[in-house]
Design a protein around this motif. Structure first.
Motif, PDB file in Angstrom:
ATOM      1  N   TRP A  40       0.839  -1.199   0.000  1.00 23.77           N
ATOM      2  CA  TRP A  40       0.000   0.000   0.000  1.00 23.77           C
ATOM      3  C   TRP A  40       0.874   1.247   0.000  1.00 23.77           C
ATOM      4  O   TRP A  40       1.855   1.327   0.755  1.00 23.77           O
ATOM      5  N   ASP A  41       0.487   2.237  -0.828  1.00 23.20           N
ATOM      6  CA  ASP A  41       1.173   3.519  -0.749  1.00 23.20           C
ATOM      7  C   ASP A  41       0.450   4.425   0.260  1.00 23.20           C
ATOM      8  O   ASP A  41      -0.555   4.020   0.869  1.00 23.20           O
ATOM      9  N   LEU A  46      -4.480   5.989   3.565  1.00 21.16           N
ATOM     10  CA  LEU A  46      -5.447   7.027   3.911  1.00 21.16           C
ATOM     11  C   LEU A  46      -6.853   6.604   3.499  1.00 21.16           C
ATOM     12  O   LEU A  46      -7.816   6.752   4.273  1.00 21.16           O
ATOM     13  N   ALA A  47      -6.995   6.061   2.292  1.00 23.73           N
ATOM     14  CA  ALA A  47      -8.305   5.606   1.832  1.00 23.73           C
ATOM     15  C   ALA A  47      -8.831   4.475   2.713  1.00 23.73           C
ATOM     16  O   ALA A  47     -10.035   4.409   3.008  1.00 23.73           O
ATOM     17  N   HIS A  48      -7.939   3.605   3.163  1.00 23.52           N
ATOM     18  CA  HIS A  48      -8.336   2.528   4.075  1.00 23.52           C
ATOM     19  C   HIS A  48      -8.856   3.099   5.388  1.00 23.52           C
ATOM     20  O   HIS A  48      -9.859   2.610   5.929  1.00 23.52           O
ATOM     21  N   LEU A  49      -8.212   4.136   5.886  1.00 14.79           N
ATOM     22  CA  LEU A  49      -8.664   4.752   7.134  1.00 14.79           C
ATOM     23  C   LEU A  49     -10.042   5.390   6.966  1.00 14.79           C
ATOM     24  O   LEU A  49     -10.869   5.338   7.885  1.00 14.79           O
ATOM     25  N   VAL A  50     -10.284   5.994   5.819  1.00 14.90           N
ATOM     26  CA  VAL A  50     -11.618   6.538   5.552  1.00 14.90           C
ATOM     27  C   VAL A  50     -12.638   5.401   5.526  1.00 14.90           C
ATOM     28  O   VAL A  50     -13.725   5.500   6.123  1.00 14.90           O
ATOM     29  N   ASP A  51     -12.283   4.317   4.853  1.00 12.83           N
ATOM     30  CA  ASP A  51     -13.196   3.182   4.750  1.00 12.83           C
ATOM     31  C   ASP A  51     -13.505   2.581   6.114  1.00 12.83           C
ATOM     32  O   ASP A  51     -14.677   2.312   6.437  1.00 12.83           O
ATOM     33  N   THR A  52     -12.483   2.378   6.944  1.00 12.00           N
ATOM     34  CA  THR A  52     -12.729   1.776   8.256  1.00 12.00           C
ATOM     35  C   THR A  52     -13.505   2.721   9.172  1.00 12.00           C
ATOM     36  O   THR A  52     -14.304   2.273   9.991  1.00 12.00           O
ATOM     37  N   LYS A  83     -10.895   5.795  -2.314  1.00 16.31           N
ATOM     38  CA  LYS A  83      -9.715   6.485  -2.850  1.00 16.31           C
ATOM     39  C   LYS A  83     -10.136   7.427  -3.978  1.00 16.31           C
ATOM     40  O   LYS A  83     -10.540   6.998  -5.048  1.00 16.31           O
ATOM     41  N   ARG A  84     -10.032   8.731  -3.737  1.00 20.51           N
ATOM     42  CA  ARG A  84     -10.434   9.729  -4.720  1.00 20.51           C
ATOM     43  C   ARG A  84      -9.311   9.955  -5.736  1.00 20.51           C
ATOM     44  O   ARG A  84      -8.150   9.668  -5.469  1.00 20.51           O
ATOM     45  N   GLN A  85      -9.679  10.494  -6.876  1.00 16.95           N
ATOM     46  CA  GLN A  85      -8.666  10.788  -7.888  1.00 16.95           C
ATOM     47  C   GLN A  85      -7.672  11.813  -7.370  1.00 16.95           C
ATOM     48  O   GLN A  85      -6.466  11.709  -7.589  1.00 16.95           O
ATOM     49  N   GLY A 119      -1.491   5.336  11.229  1.00 15.21           N
ATOM     50  CA  GLY A 119      -0.940   6.683  11.292  1.00 15.21           C
ATOM     51  C   GLY A 119       0.561   6.679  11.051  1.00 15.21           C
ATOM     52  O   GLY A 119       1.099   7.499  10.292  1.00 15.21           O
ATOM     53  N   GLU A 120       1.258   5.719  11.664  1.00 16.73           N
ATOM     54  CA  GLU A 120       2.702   5.592  11.465  1.00 16.73           C
ATOM     55  C   GLU A 120       3.039   5.005  10.100  1.00 16.73           C
ATOM     56  O   GLU A 120       4.088   5.330   9.529  1.00 16.73           O
TER      57      GLU A 120
END
Length: 219
Positions: A40-41, A46-52, A83-85, A119-120
């Motif tokens: 994951w980049d 970040l997109a994963h954190l939004v999803d969770t 994940k937004r463009q 976060g880390e």
């Protein structure tokens, strides 16, 4: 119990808010840097954190069924969904999700694991220093140590080791000693690479050499 839950969510909200602020002025290329989470980049995490943050007990079950009970596939689907463009739009989505208190059917400590470890995952490759409440890191670490790797924890990685928080002196487990900041211990048992020099003690080399794994991303 309610007070403990409120404390967890207060911490999660604070960590989300600070992370969103830290990412508000990243350059385009920084979003594509590999995170500490294998495969994951920075933008993916970040997109994963939004999803969770948006995942409830019901939607977790629904998404897992849609992924044919494959946790990694469910996570990939969630990243694709959020994940937004433009990465800044994904960051804005996290800002809007800061106060959400939704959770999959899992121990509430997993929300602390997610917040700190991911976060880390993002901050360290970017050279951004994170700060987390010590009790939250300790609770997340204790949870990871009693949870099998197959369930996103790190119990097997710490088998035969005594982990010691060099700031507070708190200790977990039995065996060869490993002393470090609690957040580094948490990352290591969660399958993240941590520099050998951050650890001291007879078990330091063993913990630092543990193979990487997605760990906390599996929920």
């Amino acid at each position: 119990m309610r007070k403990a839950a409120a404390t967890v969510w207060q911490t999660v909200r604070s960590v989300r808010r600070r992370l969103a602020a830290d990412l508000s002025d990243l350059r385009e290329g920084q979003w594509r840097l590999p995170s500490l989470c294998p495969g994951w980049d920075v933008h993916d995490v970040l997109a994963h954190l939004v999803d969770t943050a948006r995942t409830s007990r019901l939607s977790f079950v629904r998404d897992l069924l849609a992924a044919r009970m494959d946790f990694d596939r469910a996570n990939a689907d969630g990243i694709a969904r959020e994940k937004r463009q433009d990465p800044q739009d994904t960051d804005d989505a996290l800002k809007k999700a800061v106060d959400l208190t939704r959770t999959p059917p899992a121990n509430l400590a997993t929300r602390l694991v997610e917040a700190v470890v991911h976060g880390e995952d993002i901050r360290r490759p970017l050279g951004i220093r994170g700060s987390y409440p010590e009790p939250a890191v300790a609770r997340a670490l204790a949870y990871q140590l009693r949870t099998p790797v197959s369930f996103g924890g790190g119990r097997e990685r710490a088998a035969g080791l005594r982990l010691i928080d060099r700031k507070t002196g708190a200790a977990w487990g039995r065996g060869d000693g490993v002393e470090a900041d609690a957040v580094d211990l948490l990352l290591a048992v969660s399958g993240r690479p941590v520099a050998r020099e951050r650890f001291s003690g007879t078990g330091a080399g063993r913990l630092a050499a543990m193979p990487a794994g997605r760990g906390s991303g599996r929920r």
